[in-house]
Scaffold this motif. Sequence first.
Motif, PDB file in Angstrom:
ATOM      1  N   LEU A 169      -3.995 -10.117  58.406  1.00  0.00           N
ATOM      2  CA  LEU A 169      -4.345 -11.763  58.265  1.00  0.00           C
ATOM      3  C   LEU A 169      -4.716 -12.018  59.058  1.00  0.00           C
ATOM      4  O   LEU A 169      -4.783 -11.736  60.149  1.00  0.00           O
ATOM      5  CB  LEU A 169      -3.288 -12.623  57.820  1.00  0.00           C
ATOM      6  N   GLY A 170      -5.679 -13.098  59.419  1.00  0.00           N
ATOM      7  CA  GLY A 170      -6.575 -13.764  60.468  1.00  0.00           C
ATOM      8  C   GLY A 170      -7.280 -12.783  61.722  1.00  0.00           C
ATOM      9  O   GLY A 170      -6.886 -13.037  62.669  1.00  0.00           O
ATOM     10  N   ILE A 171      -7.430 -11.546  60.869  1.00  0.00           N
ATOM     11  CA  ILE A 171      -8.370 -11.177  61.834  1.00  0.00           C
ATOM     12  C   ILE A 171      -9.268 -11.657  62.488  1.00  0.00           C
ATOM     13  O   ILE A 171     -10.988 -11.646  63.200  1.00  0.00           O
ATOM     14  CB  ILE A 171      -9.203  -9.932  61.491  1.00  0.00           C
ATOM     15  N   CYS A 172      -9.834 -13.637  61.360  1.00  0.00           N
ATOM     16  CA  CYS A 172     -11.296 -13.914  61.971  1.00  0.00           C
ATOM     17  C   CYS A 172     -11.608 -13.892  63.483  1.00  0.00           C
ATOM     18  O   CYS A 172     -12.368 -13.605  64.499  1.00  0.00           O
ATOM     19  CB  CYS A 172     -11.607 -15.094  61.230  1.00  0.00           C
TER      20      CYS A 172
END
Lengths: 212, 196
Positions: free
Chosen positions: A26-29
């Motif tokens: 999650l949230g790797i952007c």
Amino acid sequence: MMKLKDIKNIFSMGILKDNPVFRQILGICSALAVTNLMLNSLVMGLGLIFVTSFSSLTISIIRKYTPRHIRMMVQTLIISAYVIIVDIVLKAYYPTMSEALGPYVGLIITNCIIMGRCESFAQKNPPLPSFLDGIASGMGYTLVLLTIAFFRELLGFGSIFGYTILGSWWPRWIFMIMPPGAFFMLAILIWVSNSLTSNNKENATALAGGEK
Amino acid sequence: MPEINPFVIFFAAIFTSNMILSNFLGMCSFIAVSKEIKTSLGLGQAVTFVLTGTTVINYLIYHYLLVPFSLEYLRFIVFIITIAAFVQLVEMIVERYLPNLYYSLGIFLPLITVNCAILGVSLFMVIRSYSFVQSIAFGIGSGLGWTLAIVAMAGIRQKLKKAPIPKGLQGPGITLIITGLMALAFIGFSGIVRIQ
């Protein structure tokens, strides 16, 4: 009142066993975008810890008064409000940092970690544990950011936090600063983390499957 | 930067500053959904459509509502509400008038609200101070670039099912490595057009 053991449990879940980046992807952007310098990653991580913990706290406080079918909208609005605080503070005190992070500060809103914690933890738990859970998840995320940034900055610029470590003999790997370097670095970290915890493999895959 | 040709922005958004490959936006759904070409194409279309629509609406709101009242700091909240409302509206309209399209896109529409590419494009538009036409070109180009990347990735991943991959790398790991290789390939375009 909470026991010390519970607190410890929350932290070890958030940072190690249930690390949002490695375990749930999650949230790797933003994990990839800001990690070419360690300082950027640290600021980003601190911002995220702030937003995650306080939005978890707020959502947990009002969880009994929020109608179920509009809770997503309420959560988004609460998260945006905290992100605006981070953005304004950065603009006022660290304008250069605000410029370097660019749109990625605003993109904390769509960072799935925050929404995920609000939805899966803060919605069901009292305020204090939710707050700590937010901090723990944020710290797990920050730790990953700093690890990626450590290798990218060291290999790419030969420095750490802007201080030169590797002298002029080091051929700067420009590749590490460019986007592909981020992808490879995160893949390698996920590989390492998966191999280290391969005995918990079933558990991890079950989680990842449930998360999607 | 009013002097940049909208066509340049359009092509740059597809190739040189691709949303996924050089700005890392929309990675979550990129990794989760890129398993089959068909679903990827569906999601890509939905993203392109929503991106174009929200970029236009956000441009108008930002320049004609927020700037005159100097409320620029509210843009995060306003943008995210616009996106959520737009997605909801599109979902209702499509469900009512185009049921076939609804069944192919339906499941993706709610996912799009939290796709960082959508919010990211609106924020980039503000930061780079694009004009109206430039914003439209940027929105469409970013959507197409995103679609291109996710469809290409789905194609590679379908072949990959038969490949022997080390255990720890399976799933997200190998996807990230392939994305890295694709990003490297796309750097080859960087001499052609450039925006920053």
